[in-house]
Write a protein that holds these residues in place. Structure first.
Motif, PDB file in Angstrom:
ATOM      1  N   ASP A 174      -0.785 -23.123 -22.790  1.00  0.00           N
ATOM      2  CA  ASP A 174      -0.005 -23.690 -21.703  1.00  0.00           C
ATOM      3  C   ASP A 174       0.004 -22.825 -20.449  1.00  0.00           C
ATOM      4  O   ASP A 174       0.481 -23.256 -19.404  1.00  0.00           O
ATOM      5  N   ASN A 175      -0.510 -21.588 -20.553  1.00  0.00           N
ATOM      6  CA  ASN A 175      -0.491 -20.700 -19.388  1.00  0.00           C
ATOM      7  C   ASN A 175      -1.547 -19.600 -19.530  1.00  0.00           C
ATOM      8  O   ASN A 175      -2.118 -19.397 -20.601  1.00  0.00           O
ATOM      9  N   VAL A 176      -1.761 -18.905 -18.435  1.00  0.00           N
ATOM     10  CA  VAL A 176      -2.783 -17.865 -18.380  1.00  0.00           C
ATOM     11  C   VAL A 176      -2.456 -16.693 -19.298  1.00  0.00           C
ATOM     12  O   VAL A 176      -3.365 -16.082 -19.876  1.00  0.00           O
ATOM     13  N   ASP A 177      -1.184 -16.373 -19.451  1.00  0.00           N
ATOM     14  CA  ASP A 177      -0.819 -15.269 -20.342  1.00  0.00           C
ATOM     15  C   ASP A 177      -1.279 -15.538 -21.775  1.00  0.00           C
ATOM     16  O   ASP A 177      -1.682 -14.610 -22.479  1.00  0.00           O
ATOM     17  N   GLN A 178      -1.239 -16.789 -22.196  1.00  0.00           N
ATOM     18  CA  GLN A 178      -1.711 -17.125 -23.538  1.00  0.00           C
ATOM     19  C   GLN A 178      -3.232 -16.951 -23.652  1.00  0.00           C
ATOM     20  O   GLN A 178      -3.732 -16.546 -24.702  1.00  0.00           O
ATOM     21  N   ILE A 179      -3.953 -17.232 -22.592  1.00  0.00           N
ATOM     22  CA  ILE A 179      -5.406 -16.983 -22.585  1.00  0.00           C
ATOM     23  C   ILE A 179      -5.653 -15.492 -22.756  1.00  0.00           C
ATOM     24  O   ILE A 179      -6.487 -15.076 -23.560  1.00  0.00           O
ATOM     25  N   LYS A 180      -4.929 -14.695 -21.990  1.00  0.00           N
ATOM     26  CA  LYS A 180      -5.070 -13.235 -22.083  1.00  0.00           C
ATOM     27  C   LYS A 180      -4.814 -12.759 -23.509  1.00  0.00           C
ATOM     28  O   LYS A 180      -5.573 -11.950 -24.048  1.00  0.00           O
TER      29      LYS A 180
ATOM     30  N   ILE B  63      -5.185 -14.371 -26.283  1.00  0.00           N
ATOM     31  CA  ILE B  63      -6.304 -14.763 -27.153  1.00  0.00           C
ATOM     32  C   ILE B  63      -7.501 -13.867 -26.914  1.00  0.00           C
ATOM     33  O   ILE B  63      -8.103 -13.340 -27.858  1.00  0.00           O
ATOM     34  N   LEU B  64      -7.857 -13.667 -25.664  1.00  0.00           N
ATOM     35  CA  LEU B  64      -9.051 -12.886 -25.335  1.00  0.00           C
ATOM     36  C   LEU B  64      -8.903 -11.413 -25.677  1.00  0.00           C
ATOM     37  O   LEU B  64      -9.867 -10.758 -26.061  1.00  0.00           O
ATOM     38  N   MET B  65      -7.701 -10.895 -25.569  1.00  0.00           N
ATOM     39  CA  MET B  65      -7.468  -9.477 -25.840  1.00  0.00           C
ATOM     40  C   MET B  65      -7.042  -9.222 -27.283  1.00  0.00           C
ATOM     41  O   MET B  65      -7.073  -8.078 -27.743  1.00  0.00           O
ATOM     42  N   GLY B  66      -6.695 -10.276 -28.003  1.00  0.00           N
ATOM     43  CA  GLY B  66      -6.203 -10.133 -29.362  1.00  0.00           C
ATOM     44  C   GLY B  66      -7.311 -10.057 -30.384  1.00  0.00           C
ATOM     45  O   GLY B  66      -8.488 -10.210 -30.096  1.00  0.00           O
ATOM     46  N   SER B  67      -6.921  -9.833 -31.616  1.00  0.00           N
ATOM     47  CA  SER B  67      -7.886  -9.695 -32.704  1.00  0.00           C
ATOM     48  C   SER B  67      -8.456 -11.030 -33.167  1.00  0.00           C
ATOM     49  O   SER B  67      -9.398 -11.064 -33.934  1.00  0.00           O
ATOM     50  N   LYS B  68      -7.893 -12.148 -32.711  1.00  0.00           N
ATOM     51  CA  LYS B  68      -8.374 -13.458 -33.142  1.00  0.00           C
ATOM     52  C   LYS B  68      -9.821 -13.708 -32.768  1.00  0.00           C
ATOM     53  O   LYS B  68     -10.511 -14.460 -33.409  1.00  0.00           O
ATOM     54  N   MET B  69     -10.298 -13.098 -31.690  1.00  0.00           N
ATOM     55  CA  MET B  69     -11.636 -13.370 -31.201  1.00  0.00           C
ATOM     56  C   MET B  69     -12.664 -12.360 -31.687  1.00  0.00           C
ATOM     57  O   MET B  69     -13.819 -12.440 -31.342  1.00  0.00           O
ATOM     58  N   GLU B  70     -12.298 -11.400 -32.474  1.00  0.00           N
ATOM     59  CA  GLU B  70     -13.247 -10.376 -32.932  1.00  0.00           C
ATOM     60  C   GLU B  70     -14.110 -10.892 -34.048  1.00  0.00           C
ATOM     61  O   GLU B  70     -13.782 -11.727 -34.795  1.00  0.00           O
TER      62      GLU B  70
END
Length: 84
Positions: free
Chosen positions: A69-75, A77-84
């Motif tokens: 719902d917002n840019v902070d949530q994108i950040k 996801i991209l910075m979190g371990s979910k994308m590794e």
């Protein structure tokens, strides 16, 4: 220049251009189902954003990897371990 009509063709062009990267290094961020469909067709993850032109229902039915719902949530996801 209009030579690529569909979102799938546009994404595939980018993937073909940056062959040193793996598919997991890419993510499509979009606000319409066409963005999500293009990511699915090319084998990359996607983030559907609800603050663009498309509706939550349109995005949900397209089945993105994530919906935000917002840019902070994108950040997150991209910075979190979910994308590794």
């Amino acid at each position: 220049d209009g030579t690529r009509a569909s979102k799938t063709e546009i994404i595939q062009y980018i993937l073909d251009k940056y062959t040193a990267y793996k598919l997991r290094d890419f993510i499509m961020i979009g606000d319409r189902k066409h963005d999500i469909i293009g990511s699915i067709n090319t084998g990359i993850d996607s983030i559907g954003v609800t603050y663009g032109y498309g509706s939550f229902e349109e995005l949900r039915h397209a089945n993105p990897t994530f919906i935000v719902d917002n840019v902070d949530q994108i950040k997150d996801i991209l910075m979190g371990s979910k994308m590794e």
